[in-house]
Design a protein around this motif. Structure first.
Motif, PDB file in Angstrom:
ATOM      1  N   UNK A   1       0.832  -1.213   0.000  1.00  0.00           N
ATOM      2  CA  UNK A   1       0.000   0.000   0.000  1.00  0.00           C
ATOM      3  C   UNK A   1       0.862   1.258   0.000  1.00  0.00           C
ATOM      4  N   UNK A   2       0.253   2.362  -0.312  1.00  0.00           N
ATOM      5  CA  UNK A   2       0.939   3.655  -0.310  1.00  0.00           C
ATOM      6  C   UNK A   2       1.578   3.922   1.047  1.00  0.00           C
ATOM      7  N   UNK A   3       2.823   4.377   1.011  1.00  0.00           N
ATOM      8  CA  UNK A   3       3.509   4.721   2.249  1.00  0.00           C
ATOM      9  C   UNK A   3       4.373   3.615   2.816  1.00  0.00           C
ATOM     10  N   UNK A   4       4.264   2.400   2.282  1.00  0.00           N
ATOM     11  CA  UNK A   4       5.107   1.290   2.735  1.00  0.00           C
ATOM     12  C   UNK A   4       6.150   1.028   1.653  1.00  0.00           C
ATOM     13  N   UNK A   5       7.406   1.292   1.971  1.00  0.00           N
ATOM     14  CA  UNK A   5       8.502   1.143   1.016  1.00  0.00           C
ATOM     15  C   UNK A   5       9.262  -0.152   1.265  1.00  0.00           C
ATOM     16  N   UNK A   6       9.831  -0.715   0.202  1.00  0.00           N
ATOM     17  CA  UNK A   6      10.639  -1.925   0.325  1.00  0.00           C
ATOM     18  C   UNK A   6      11.913  -1.752  -0.486  1.00  0.00           C
ATOM     19  N   UNK A   7      13.024  -2.266   0.050  1.00  0.00           N
ATOM     20  CA  UNK A   7      14.325  -2.133  -0.583  1.00  0.00           C
ATOM     21  C   UNK A   7      15.110  -3.433  -0.443  1.00  0.00           C
ATOM     22  N   UNK A   8      15.976  -3.706  -1.428  1.00  0.00           N
ATOM     23  CA  UNK A   8      17.000  -4.735  -1.245  1.00  0.00           C
ATOM     24  C   UNK A   8      18.306  -4.018  -0.951  1.00  0.00           C
ATOM     25  N   UNK A   9      19.093  -4.579  -0.050  1.00  0.00           N
ATOM     26  CA  UNK A   9      20.295  -3.894   0.441  1.00  0.00           C
ATOM     27  C   UNK A   9      21.523  -4.768   0.264  1.00  0.00           C
ATOM     28  N   UNK A  10      22.554  -4.208  -0.358  1.00  0.00           N
ATOM     29  CA  UNK A  10      23.820  -4.911  -0.511  1.00  0.00           C
ATOM     30  C   UNK A  10      24.851  -4.333   0.449  1.00  0.00           C
TER      31      UNK A  10
END
Length: 290
Positions: free
Chosen positions: A189-198
Protein backbone atom coordinates in the motif's frame (compact mmCIF):
# COMPACT_ATOMS: atom_id res chain seq x y z
CA UNK A 1 6.84 4.61 19.38
CA UNK A 2 7.56 2.53 16.30
CA UNK A 3 8.50 -1.15 16.23
CA UNK A 4 11.05 -2.66 13.87
CA UNK A 5 11.09 -6.44 13.44
CA UNK A 6 14.53 -7.80 12.64
CA UNK A 7 15.90 -11.19 11.66
CA UNK A 8 19.56 -12.17 11.76
CA UNK A 9 20.51 -9.96 14.71
CA UNK A 10 22.63 -12.48 16.62
CA UNK A 11 26.02 -12.15 14.90
CA UNK A 12 28.07 -10.34 12.29
CA UNK A 13 26.78 -7.22 10.61
CA UNK A 14 23.26 -8.00 11.84
CA UNK A 15 24.41 -7.86 15.45
CA UNK A 16 26.20 -4.58 14.74
CA UNK A 17 23.06 -3.18 13.11
CA UNK A 18 20.85 -4.23 16.04
CA UNK A 19 23.19 -2.66 18.59
CA UNK A 20 23.43 0.53 16.53
CA UNK A 21 19.64 0.81 16.35
CA UNK A 22 19.31 0.39 20.10
CA UNK A 23 22.07 2.88 20.89
CA UNK A 24 21.26 5.57 18.36
CA UNK A 25 17.49 5.20 17.94
CA UNK A 26 16.42 4.41 21.52
CA UNK A 27 12.79 5.40 20.91
CA UNK A 28 12.42 2.65 18.32
CA UNK A 29 11.31 -0.69 19.76
CA UNK A 30 13.33 -3.57 18.32
CA UNK A 31 11.65 -6.97 18.02
CA UNK A 32 14.09 -9.72 17.08
CA UNK A 33 13.24 -13.08 15.57
CA UNK A 34 15.91 -15.59 16.58
CA UNK A 35 16.25 -19.37 16.59
CA UNK A 36 17.21 -19.50 20.27
CA UNK A 37 15.91 -17.47 23.22
CA UNK A 38 18.07 -14.96 25.06
CA UNK A 39 19.13 -12.57 22.30
CA UNK A 40 16.94 -9.71 23.52
CA UNK A 41 18.48 -9.91 27.00
CA UNK A 42 21.98 -9.91 25.46
CA UNK A 43 21.22 -6.84 23.36
CA UNK A 44 19.67 -5.01 26.30
CA UNK A 45 22.68 -5.76 28.49
CA UNK A 46 25.32 -4.67 25.99
CA UNK A 47 23.52 -1.49 24.86
CA UNK A 48 21.83 -0.44 28.09
CA UNK A 49 18.54 -0.12 26.18
CA UNK A 50 15.78 -2.44 27.32
CA UNK A 51 13.49 -1.39 24.47
CA UNK A 52 13.99 -4.76 22.81
CA UNK A 53 12.00 -8.00 22.82
CA UNK A 54 12.13 -11.31 20.99
CA UNK A 55 10.10 -14.07 19.40
CA UNK A 56 11.77 -17.44 18.87
CA UNK A 57 11.52 -18.44 15.21
CA UNK A 58 13.20 -20.94 12.91
CA UNK A 59 13.05 -19.53 9.38
CA UNK A 60 13.62 -23.02 7.99
CA UNK A 61 10.09 -24.03 9.05
CA UNK A 62 6.88 -22.58 7.61
CA UNK A 63 4.94 -23.74 10.66
CA UNK A 64 7.35 -21.92 12.96
CA UNK A 65 7.16 -18.76 10.83
CA UNK A 66 3.37 -18.83 11.02
CA UNK A 67 3.44 -19.33 14.79
CA UNK A 68 5.98 -16.55 15.29
CA UNK A 69 4.13 -14.10 13.05
CA UNK A 70 0.96 -14.72 15.06
CA UNK A 71 2.84 -13.74 18.22
CA UNK A 72 3.74 -10.29 16.88
CA UNK A 73 1.64 -7.67 18.65
CA UNK A 74 0.85 -4.15 17.54
CA UNK A 75 1.75 -2.24 14.39
CA UNK A 76 5.12 -2.34 12.64
CA UNK A 77 6.83 0.60 10.98
CA UNK A 78 9.96 -1.33 10.04
CA UNK A 79 11.22 -4.74 8.94
CA UNK A 80 14.89 -5.59 8.59
CA UNK A 81 15.48 -9.01 7.05
CA UNK A 82 19.15 -9.79 7.57
CA UNK A 83 19.06 -13.53 8.26
CA UNK A 84 20.44 -15.59 5.40
CA UNK A 85 22.29 -18.83 4.79
CA UNK A 86 25.18 -19.93 2.64
CA UNK A 87 25.32 -23.71 2.77
CA UNK A 88 28.20 -26.03 1.94
CA UNK A 89 25.89 -28.17 -0.16
CA UNK A 90 22.52 -28.03 -1.89
CA UNK A 91 21.43 -31.32 -0.31
CA UNK A 92 20.14 -29.91 2.97
CA UNK A 93 16.40 -29.34 3.20
CA UNK A 94 14.07 -27.14 5.22
CA UNK A 95 11.41 -28.67 7.43
CA UNK A 96 9.05 -28.39 4.46
CA UNK A 97 11.36 -30.27 2.08
CA UNK A 98 12.87 -27.38 0.11
CA UNK A 99 16.54 -26.74 -0.62
CA UNK A 100 17.76 -24.88 2.46
CA UNK A 101 19.42 -21.83 0.88
CA UNK A 102 16.49 -20.87 -1.35
CA UNK A 103 14.00 -21.95 1.31
CA UNK A 104 15.37 -19.58 3.95
CA UNK A 105 16.75 -16.73 1.84
CA UNK A 106 13.68 -16.38 -0.39
CA UNK A 107 10.64 -18.45 0.61
CA UNK A 108 10.85 -17.66 4.33
CA UNK A 109 10.78 -13.93 3.61
CA UNK A 110 7.94 -14.30 1.14
CA UNK A 111 5.82 -16.06 3.74
CA UNK A 112 6.80 -13.84 6.66
CA UNK A 113 6.25 -10.54 4.84
CA UNK A 114 2.89 -11.67 3.51
CA UNK A 115 1.78 -12.67 7.01
CA UNK A 116 2.97 -9.36 8.46
CA UNK A 117 1.63 -7.13 5.68
CA UNK A 118 -1.55 -6.10 7.54
CA UNK A 119 0.59 -4.85 10.44
CA UNK A 120 2.64 -2.30 8.52
CA UNK A 121 1.77 1.32 9.25
CA UNK A 122 1.95 4.30 6.91
CA UNK A 123 4.78 5.17 6.68
CA UNK A 124 6.78 1.96 7.05
CA UNK A 125 10.03 0.63 5.61
CA UNK A 126 11.05 -2.92 4.67
CA UNK A 127 14.71 -3.74 4.01
CA UNK A 128 15.82 -7.22 2.92
CA UNK A 129 19.54 -7.89 2.74
CA UNK A 130 20.76 -9.09 -0.62
CA UNK A 131 24.24 -9.26 -2.09
CA UNK A 132 26.19 -8.05 -5.10
CA UNK A 133 26.89 -11.71 -5.92
CA UNK A 134 23.45 -11.70 -7.58
CA UNK A 135 25.29 -10.09 -10.52
CA UNK A 136 26.70 -12.70 -12.91
CA UNK A 137 29.24 -10.15 -14.17
CA UNK A 138 30.71 -9.48 -10.73
CA UNK A 139 34.30 -10.56 -10.22
CA UNK A 140 34.22 -12.61 -7.02
CA UNK A 141 37.84 -13.78 -7.39
CA UNK A 142 36.48 -17.27 -7.99
CA UNK A 143 34.98 -17.52 -4.51
CA UNK A 144 31.29 -17.43 -5.54
CA UNK A 145 30.05 -18.88 -8.86
CA UNK A 146 27.55 -16.70 -10.75
CA UNK A 147 23.82 -17.24 -10.19
CA UNK A 148 21.93 -19.66 -12.40
CA UNK A 149 18.23 -18.84 -12.46
CA UNK A 150 15.60 -21.46 -13.24
CA UNK A 151 11.92 -21.92 -12.59
CA UNK A 152 11.45 -21.58 -8.79
CA UNK A 153 10.07 -25.12 -8.61
CA UNK A 154 13.46 -26.32 -9.82
CA UNK A 155 15.42 -24.02 -7.51
CA UNK A 156 13.73 -25.47 -4.40
CA UNK A 157 14.84 -29.00 -5.26
CA UNK A 158 18.00 -30.45 -3.67
CA UNK A 159 21.00 -30.46 -5.96
CA UNK A 160 24.57 -31.68 -5.99
CA UNK A 161 26.56 -32.43 -2.86
CA UNK A 162 29.07 -29.79 -3.91
CA UNK A 163 30.51 -26.77 -2.12
CA UNK A 164 30.68 -24.92 -5.42
CA UNK A 165 26.99 -25.50 -6.08
CA UNK A 166 26.21 -24.52 -2.50
CA UNK A 167 27.85 -21.15 -3.12
CA UNK A 168 26.08 -20.82 -6.47
CA UNK A 169 22.76 -21.44 -4.74
CA UNK A 170 23.56 -18.53 -2.43
CA UNK A 171 24.18 -16.19 -5.38
CA UNK A 172 20.99 -17.41 -7.07
CA UNK A 173 18.96 -16.86 -3.90
CA UNK A 174 20.18 -13.27 -3.69
CA UNK A 175 18.94 -12.70 -7.24
CA UNK A 176 15.66 -14.11 -5.98
CA UNK A 177 15.63 -11.56 -3.14
CA UNK A 178 15.70 -8.72 -5.68
CA UNK A 179 12.91 -10.32 -7.70
CA UNK A 180 10.88 -10.69 -4.52
CA UNK A 181 11.43 -7.03 -3.58
CA UNK A 182 10.37 -5.83 -7.04
CA UNK A 183 7.22 -7.96 -6.94
CA UNK A 184 6.42 -6.86 -3.40
CA UNK A 185 6.78 -3.18 -4.33
CA UNK A 186 3.87 -3.56 -6.76
CA UNK A 187 1.67 -4.98 -4.00
CA UNK A 188 2.41 -2.78 -1.01
CA UNK A 189 0.00 0.00 0.00
CA UNK A 190 0.94 3.65 -0.31
CA UNK A 191 3.51 4.72 2.25
CA UNK A 192 5.11 1.29 2.74
CA UNK A 193 8.50 1.14 1.02
CA UNK A 194 10.64 -1.93 0.33
CA UNK A 195 14.33 -2.13 -0.58
CA UNK A 196 17.00 -4.73 -1.25
CA UNK A 197 20.29 -3.89 0.44
CA UNK A 198 23.82 -4.91 -0.51
CA UNK A 199 26.31 -4.61 2.37
CA UNK A 200 29.23 -5.39 0.05
CA UNK A 201 32.03 -7.81 0.81
CA UNK A 202 32.11 -8.33 4.59
CA UNK A 203 34.82 -10.97 5.20
CA UNK A 204 34.58 -10.93 9.01
CA UNK A 205 31.10 -12.46 9.13
CA UNK A 206 30.20 -16.07 9.96
CA UNK A 207 28.48 -16.73 6.63
CA UNK A 208 30.70 -19.78 6.11
CA UNK A 209 29.69 -21.46 9.37
CA UNK A 210 28.17 -24.44 7.50
CA UNK A 211 31.42 -25.09 5.62
CA UNK A 212 32.89 -27.49 8.17
CA UNK A 213 35.98 -27.08 10.32
CA UNK A 214 38.53 -26.80 7.51
CA UNK A 215 36.28 -24.68 5.30
CA UNK A 216 35.67 -22.20 8.09
CA UNK A 217 39.39 -22.01 8.84
CA UNK A 218 40.16 -21.35 5.17
CA UNK A 219 37.48 -18.67 4.94
CA UNK A 220 38.82 -16.94 8.06
CA UNK A 221 42.35 -16.97 6.63
CA UNK A 222 41.19 -15.50 3.33
CA UNK A 223 38.97 -13.04 5.19
CA UNK A 224 41.91 -11.60 7.10
CA UNK A 225 43.51 -10.73 3.76
CA UNK A 226 40.33 -9.48 2.07
CA UNK A 227 39.21 -7.21 4.92
CA UNK A 228 42.25 -5.00 4.25
CA UNK A 229 41.28 -4.52 0.61
CA UNK A 230 39.65 -1.22 -0.43
CA UNK A 231 36.56 -2.99 -1.82
CA UNK A 232 35.85 -4.78 1.49
CA UNK A 233 34.31 -3.54 4.71
CA UNK A 234 34.03 -4.68 8.31
CA UNK A 235 30.87 -6.01 9.90
CA UNK A 236 30.87 -3.00 12.24
CA UNK A 237 30.89 -0.49 9.39
CA UNK A 238 28.42 -2.52 7.32
CA UNK A 239 26.09 -2.87 10.31
CA UNK A 240 26.04 0.87 10.95
CA UNK A 241 25.16 1.59 7.33
CA UNK A 242 22.45 -1.07 7.35
CA UNK A 243 20.92 0.34 10.54
CA UNK A 244 20.84 3.87 9.14
CA UNK A 245 19.25 2.63 5.93
CA UNK A 246 16.52 1.18 8.15
CA UNK A 247 16.07 4.13 10.51
CA UNK A 248 17.51 7.16 8.71
CA UNK A 249 16.08 9.37 5.95
CA UNK A 250 14.14 7.70 3.14
CA UNK A 251 16.89 6.20 0.99
CA UNK A 252 15.09 6.37 -2.36
CA UNK A 253 12.11 5.19 -4.36
CA UNK A 254 10.47 1.99 -3.17
CA UNK A 255 11.91 -1.08 -4.86
CA UNK A 256 15.40 0.40 -5.10
CA UNK A 257 18.62 -1.54 -4.73
CA UNK A 258 20.86 0.08 -2.12
CA UNK A 259 24.57 -0.55 -2.35
CA UNK A 260 26.33 0.26 0.93
CA UNK A 261 23.92 3.11 1.65
CA UNK A 262 23.64 4.47 -1.90
CA UNK A 263 20.85 3.76 -4.40
CA UNK A 264 22.30 2.21 -7.57
CA UNK A 265 21.05 -0.03 -10.36
CA UNK A 266 21.28 -3.75 -9.68
CA UNK A 267 22.32 -6.16 -12.44
CA UNK A 268 20.47 -6.07 -15.76
CA UNK A 269 19.31 -9.64 -15.11
CA UNK A 270 17.61 -8.53 -11.90
CA UNK A 271 15.00 -6.48 -13.81
CA UNK A 272 12.68 -9.11 -15.22
CA UNK A 273 9.00 -8.74 -14.42
CA UNK A 274 8.12 -12.13 -15.88
CA UNK A 275 10.54 -13.87 -13.52
CA UNK A 276 9.39 -11.69 -10.62
CA UNK A 277 5.74 -12.58 -11.08
CA UNK A 278 6.57 -16.24 -11.69
CA UNK A 279 8.52 -16.32 -8.44
CA UNK A 280 5.70 -14.59 -6.56
CA UNK A 281 3.01 -16.96 -7.82
CA UNK A 282 5.15 -20.05 -7.21
CA UNK A 283 6.16 -18.89 -3.73
CA UNK A 284 2.50 -18.26 -2.89
CA UNK A 285 1.78 -21.87 -3.80
CA UNK A 286 4.80 -23.37 -2.05
CA UNK A 287 4.15 -21.35 1.12
CA UNK A 288 0.45 -22.22 1.21
CA UNK A 289 -0.70 -18.67 0.48
CA UNK A 290 -2.34 -19.29 -2.91
Amino acid sequence: MGTTLMTGASRGLGREAAEHLLRHHPDRHLLVFNRRPGLAAELAAVTGNRNVSEVVCDLASFADIRRAAAEVEGPLDGFLGNAGLQMATTRKLTADGFEMTFGVNVLAYHLLLNLLMPRFTNPARIVVVGSDVHDADLNTLGLIPPPRWDHPRELVKPGEDSAKEGRRAYATSKLGVIYLVHALRRRLPEGVDVYSYNPGLVPDTELSRDAGRFGRAAFRAVGKVLVAMPFATTSAAAGRLLAETMAGPRPGESGSYINKGVVVASSSESYDERREEELWATADDLCGLA
